[in-house]
Motif scaffolding. Structure first.
Motif, short mmCIF file in Angstrom:
data_model
loop_
_atom_site.label_atom_id
_atom_site.label_comp_id
_atom_site.label_asym_id
_atom_site.label_seq_id
_atom_site.Cartn_x
_atom_site.Cartn_y
_atom_site.Cartn_z
N ILE A 407 -2.61 -13.67 8.81
CA ILE A 407 -2.04 -14.01 7.50
C ILE A 407 -0.51 -14.06 7.62
CG2 ILE A 407 -3.94 -12.94 6.22
CD1 ILE A 407 -1.93 -10.59 5.66
N PRO A 408 0.16 -14.76 6.70
CA PRO A 408 1.63 -14.73 6.70
C PRO A 408 2.13 -13.34 6.29
CG PRO A 408 0.78 -16.58 5.42
CD PRO A 408 -0.37 -15.67 5.69
N ALA A 409 3.11 -12.83 7.03
CA ALA A 409 3.74 -11.56 6.68
C ALA A 409 4.94 -11.85 5.80
CB ALA A 409 4.17 -10.81 7.93
N VAL A 410 4.84 -11.49 4.53
CA VAL A 410 5.91 -11.74 3.55
C VAL A 410 6.54 -10.41 3.17
CG1 VAL A 410 6.49 -12.69 1.29
CG2 VAL A 410 4.73 -13.78 2.70
N PHE A 411 7.86 -10.34 3.19
CA PHE A 411 8.57 -9.10 2.90
C PHE A 411 8.18 -8.59 1.51
CE2 PHE A 411 12.04 -6.34 1.67
CZ PHE A 411 12.38 -5.70 2.85
N GLY A 412 7.77 -7.32 1.44
CA GLY A 412 7.44 -6.70 0.17
C GLY A 412 5.99 -6.78 -0.22
N VAL A 413 5.23 -7.69 0.42
CA VAL A 413 3.81 -7.83 0.09
C VAL A 413 3.03 -6.63 0.64
CG1 VAL A 413 1.72 -9.17 0.54
CG2 VAL A 413 3.84 -10.32 -0.10
N LYS A 414 2.09 -6.11 -0.15
CA LYS A 414 1.35 -4.91 0.26
C LYS A 414 0.11 -5.27 1.06
CE LYS A 414 2.99 -1.87 -3.43
NZ LYS A 414 2.62 -0.95 -4.53
N ILE A 415 -0.12 -4.44 2.08
CA ILE A 415 -1.31 -4.58 2.94
C ILE A 415 -1.89 -3.18 3.15
CG2 ILE A 415 -0.43 -6.63 4.14
CD1 ILE A 415 0.34 -4.77 6.47
N PRO A 416 -3.15 -3.08 3.60
CA PRO A 416 -3.69 -1.75 3.94
C PRO A 416 -2.86 -1.10 5.04
CG PRO A 416 -5.46 -3.36 3.81
CD PRO A 416 -4.18 -4.14 3.73
N ASP A 417 -2.63 0.19 4.93
CA ASP A 417 -1.81 0.92 5.90
C ASP A 417 -2.38 0.75 7.31
OD1 ASP A 417 -0.19 2.64 7.30
OD2 ASP A 417 -1.18 4.46 6.53
N PRO A 418 -1.61 0.14 8.23
CA PRO A 418 -2.10 0.00 9.62
C PRO A 418 -2.40 1.34 10.28
CG PRO A 418 -0.16 -1.39 9.25
CD PRO A 418 -0.28 -0.49 8.07
N SER A 421 -4.37 5.33 6.63
CA SER A 421 -4.38 6.32 5.55
C SER A 421 -5.20 5.87 4.35
CB SER A 421 -2.94 6.60 5.09
OG SER A 421 -2.39 5.46 4.44
N GLY A 422 -5.48 4.58 4.29
CA GLY A 422 -6.21 4.05 3.15
C GLY A 422 -5.30 3.61 2.01
N LEU A 423 -3.99 3.84 2.11
CA LEU A 423 -3.04 3.43 1.08
C LEU A 423 -2.61 1.98 1.29
CD1 LEU A 423 -0.74 6.61 0.99
CD2 LEU A 423 -2.53 5.99 -0.66
N MET A 424 -2.24 1.33 0.21
CA MET A 424 -1.63 0.00 0.30
C MET A 424 -0.12 0.19 0.46
SD MET A 424 -4.11 -2.16 0.19
CE MET A 424 -3.38 -3.75 -0.26
N VAL A 425 0.46 -0.43 1.49
CA VAL A 425 1.88 -0.20 1.81
C VAL A 425 2.60 -1.55 1.91
CG1 VAL A 425 1.46 1.97 3.01
CG2 VAL A 425 1.36 -0.17 4.29
N PRO A 426 3.89 -1.60 1.53
CA PRO A 426 4.62 -2.86 1.58
C PRO A 426 5.10 -3.20 2.99
CG PRO A 426 6.03 -1.14 0.72
CD PRO A 426 4.68 -0.53 0.90
N VAL A 427 5.10 -4.49 3.31
CA VAL A 427 5.65 -4.97 4.59
C VAL A 427 7.17 -4.98 4.48
CG1 VAL A 427 5.80 -6.90 6.20
CG2 VAL A 427 3.62 -6.38 5.07
N LEU A 428 7.85 -4.24 5.37
CA LEU A 428 9.31 -4.15 5.32
C LEU A 428 9.98 -4.78 6.54
CD1 LEU A 428 9.70 -0.47 4.02
CD2 LEU A 428 9.73 -2.61 2.71
N GLY A 429 9.18 -5.44 7.36
CA GLY A 429 9.73 -6.10 8.54
C GLY A 429 8.64 -6.49 9.50
N LEU A 430 9.07 -7.01 10.67
CA LEU A 430 8.10 -7.48 11.66
C LEU A 430 8.73 -7.32 13.04
CD1 LEU A 430 5.28 -8.93 11.57
CD2 LEU A 430 6.54 -11.07 11.91
N PRO A 456 3.49 5.66 0.46
CA PRO A 456 3.94 4.47 1.20
C PRO A 456 5.44 4.53 1.49
CG PRO A 456 2.55 3.85 -0.65
CD PRO A 456 2.84 5.30 -0.82
N ILE A 457 5.85 4.02 2.65
CA ILE A 457 7.28 3.90 2.97
C ILE A 457 7.84 2.76 2.13
CG2 ILE A 457 8.99 3.42 4.75
CD1 ILE A 457 7.05 4.47 6.83
N THR A 458 8.72 3.11 1.18
CA THR A 458 9.36 2.11 0.34
C THR A 458 10.85 2.42 0.25
OG1 THR A 458 8.82 3.44 -1.62
CG2 THR A 458 7.34 1.62 -1.09
N VAL A 459 11.64 1.37 0.18
CA VAL A 459 13.09 1.54 0.09
C VAL A 459 13.43 2.25 -1.22
CG1 VAL A 459 15.31 0.36 -0.02
CG2 VAL A 459 13.53 -0.51 1.50
N GLY A 460 14.25 3.30 -1.12
CA GLY A 460 14.67 4.04 -2.29
C GLY A 460 13.89 5.31 -2.53
#
Length: 722
Positions: A407-418, A421-430, A456-460
């Motif tokens: 899938i396309p990796a888009v900054f900020g879009v949430k995916i299942p934690d690689p 953990s079962g949490l949805m986490v935002p993509v912050l880079g590649l 989830p690791i999120t900015v701020g």
């Protein structure tokens, strides 16, 4: 050249009248051209204060029969005269109109003044405080940031922050409660200031200043917000994207304000009038009180309506530059008047002229430092916008966790934690996976700083810094090379992690700056010598022709020396271009600095143009000398023939002898006019070259700032001293 010749001539009786006339003519032409250019630029920039007009509305007397003048409202020292019309605001120190006053609008209607207006001390007109007042950290006072007529405030180069009036809570009628930090002078430097965001404690830029009406404290305005393009917490930054409040369109941030209900700092941006196009910096708008056309320098809120304003630090720098240029014209004309007076007066006024020129150069340097900083910020924002436009923010392709689907990796879009953990986490880079080499998302979880477990690791968001063990806000993400897990980058100890400066890189940058400055010093010496020699040859030719000694002109050696100097400058320029190509600052810093490349190319091209116009002037000098020598030979032949015609009367001989002389003077006048234009072309090319060298020097100094992450403030403060 003529100036030096006259000032150093000593005995005034020894001065050549034609020299004086040429100097007066050149000064008159130069001052008129400069004056015309300043007026034209003032109109282009809408600098109405410099033009002696100003925006805003006039106050009207109590009988409503006439406008109140600036002289009636205040004294030369800024003190109040019309006590029944003007008062001093105890919190801000600004002159404000009495609530009972009325003002005349552009449509000739008389309306009562509102509480958000102030009296401009330089124009005597009233304007809104928001957008037109700034805070000067050097004097710790509020200053007018629009329609400046003096240009005296900004010699230090310290920034003037926008001033935002402190809001009153509508439900309580009291100053709204906020967590805004006090402005720290030690965190203010040449290109801005820093503060901690009250919500996340991330270090962010200071975008404005306000004053608490009860405590008088100067408070910093800045913070973070939810970026509408990435959906992540981002520092507020002028030019960044925001949602327009009413329609939701994406518009640039042009200012900040304090929410009167929550006390939070909010971005300000919006749409312009009926066209509903985004308000953009530099666009024109009609200033509502005066009806004059003005340039957008920012935006402010007026009763929940976003309006553009023409005030700000950039407007002050533009006015300061124009005022400094006007001062040079004034001193140039005073010098022109002194040429016919006492020699000591002439020398003194030449000294004053030189000081005015140096002041103008310093003002230009301060403005260029700021303009280059702004331009680099705009280029960065433009590159981000172009990237979003071309790929929609896609960083690349990744496997959706737990599947084989790419899938396309888009900054900020949430995916299942690689990490599982079962949490949805935002993509912050590649970045590439250390084991497989395939692209892997920078996304994961961390321990909450308040003991809430995995989040989830999120900015701020706040967590514990794995390096220092101190709590702090997340400002990024990276992969731990030892565990191959995604971990947060944390700002701890109240400041962004700038790391240690690379001493080898700093030494290389310092050597680069010194190399450029040594090269420019050497080139300037040769270029100034070259121009002096050209002017000497020109004056020598004119004097020789006027004295009827054309055959005695010895120019070949002089012109040969000049051509050799041109060749030397060509070789030096080529060597410097090759040296800079071999030592590219952008590759050293790992950045794409297209501005640096453009300025380097422009400087090189301008060096070629300068030598081209100098050689063209040389050709014209040689053409004229040959033409005059040929004409002189013909005259001598004609005179010999006339001597043999003894039958002619003496009067006729006199008349015949005057004709060649008139022809010679006519050729000389044409030559002087043409060479004057050539001299103007040489001076223009040289001035343009010096301008590009100043830009190049500023870029090298700013590269040093980028290479000095450990001590930004000190390095930035050095920039205007170079």
């Amino acid at each position: 050249m003529l100036t030096d010749k006259i000032v150093c001539g000593g005995d005034r009786t020894m001065w050549s009248k034609p020299d004086c006339q040429r100097l007066l003519s050149q000064i008159d032409a130069a001052s008129n051209k400069m004056s015309s250019a300043i007026v034209k630029e003032s109109h282009r920039l809408k600098a109405w204060g410099v033009l002696g007009e100003g925006t805003g509305a006039h106050l009207v007397n109590k009988d409503k029969t006439r406008l109140l003048t600036k002289e009636e409202l205040m004294g030369p020292d800024g003190s109040m005269r019309a006590l029944d019309a003007v008062c001093v605001d105890p919190t801000t120190g600004l002159l404000t109109p009495d609530p009972e006053c009325v003002m005349l609008l552009a449509n000739h209607c008389l309306v009562p003044v509102s509480r958000d207006l102030f009296l401009h001390p330089e124009t005597g007109k009233v304007l809104p405080v928001a957008g037109n007042i700034g805070y000067d950290p050097i004097s710790s006072k509020l200053v007018c940031a629009v329609d400046s007529t003096s240009g005296e405030l900004h010699k230090s180069g310290a920034p003037v922050f926008p001033y935002v009036p402190y809001p009153i809570c509508p439900s309580t009628g009291l100053p709204v409660k906020t967590n805004l930090p006090v402005l720290h002078p030690e965190k203010v430097f040449k290109l801005g200031g820093l503060m901690l965001d009250p919500a996340t404690e991330i270090e962010v830029p200071v975008l404005a200043v306000t004053i608490h009406p009860q405590t008088g404290q100067k408070l910093s305005l800045g913070g973070t917000y939810l970026n509408p393009l990435t959906g992540t917490v981002t520092p507020l930054e002028l030019g960044g994207p925001m949602n327009e409040p009413k329609g939701g369109k994406i518009v640039p941030i042009l200012g900040v304000n304090v929410d009167s209900n929550t006390g939070d700092v909010i971005p300000v941006g919006g749409l312009m009038g009926p066209s509903e196009s985004p308000i953009l910096l530099g666009d024109s708008f009609s200033e509502p009180l005066s009806g004059k056309s003005a340039r957008v320098h920012g935006a402010f809120l007026q009763q929940d309506t976003v309006l553009p304003h023409a005030g700000g630090y950039r407007a002050l720098l533009e006015a300061s530059m124009l005022v400094a240029q006007m001062h040079v014209v004034k001193t140039l004309r005073q010098y022109q008047d002194s040429i016919c007076e006492d020699l000591s007066v002439t020398v003194d006024r030449q000294r004053v002229l030189k000081a005015a020129t140096e002041d103008m150069k310093k003002t230009l340097s301060i403005r260029l430092h700021r303009d280059m900083h702004w331009l680099q910020s705009l280029e960065t924002q433009r590159d981000i916008a172009l990237s979003l436009k071309s790929n929609g923010g896609k960083l690349g392709m990744i496997k959706y966790p737990g599947t084989e689907m790419w899938i396309p990796a888009v900054f900020g879009v949430k995916i299942p934690d690689p990490g599982g953990s079962g949490l949805m986490v935002p993509v912050l880079g590649l970045e590439p996976d250390w084991n497989t080499g395939l692209p892997a998302p920078l996304a994961g979880t961390m321990e909450d700083a308040d003991g809430k477990g995995l989040v989830p690791i999120t900015v701020g968001a706040r967590t514990i810094d794995p390096v220092t063990g101190e709590p702090g806000p997340v400002i990024g993400v990276r992969t731990n090379p030892w565990t191959n897990t995604v971990v947060p980058i944390v700002q701890s100890l109240g400041a962004l992690p700038r790391g240690a400066a690379d001493p080898d890189l700093l030494n290389l940058l310092e050597n680069e700056i010194n190399s450029r400055q040594n090269y420019w010093h050497c080139q300037r010496e040769k270029e100034e010598y070259l121009q002096k020699e050209l002017n000497f040859v020109f004056l020598d030719i004119v004097d020789t022709v006027e004295e009827r000694k054309v055959k005695k002109i010895r120019y070949k050696e002089k012109l040969k020396d000049i051509e050799e100097m041109c060749h030397f400058l060509e070789e030096s320029s080529l060597q410097e271009a090759q040296r800079r190509t071999a030592r590219d600052l952008s590759s050293l810093l790992g950045l794409e600095l297209s501005l640096q490349w453009k300025v380097n190319r422009g400087e090189r091209e301008q060096e070629v143009k300068l030598l081209l116009v100098i050689r063209k002037m040389l050709e014209k000098l040689m053409e004229f000398i040959k033409k005059m020598q040929l004409a002189e030979s013909r005259v001598q032949i004609q005179l010999k023939e006339k001597e043999q015609q003894r039958s002619k009367s003496p009067n006729a001989e006199t008349a015949m002898s005057l004709r060649p002389r008139k022809a010679t003077l006519h050729l000389l006048a044409e030559f002087q006019e043409h060479i004057k234009k050539q001299q103007g072309s040489v001076e223009f090319a040289y001035s343009r070259l010096e301008y590009l060298r100043e830009l190049s020097n500023i870029q090298a100094l700013q590269a040093k700032v980028l290479g000095s992450p450990g001590d930004q403030t000190q390095v930035i403060n050095e920039m205007s001293d170079k």
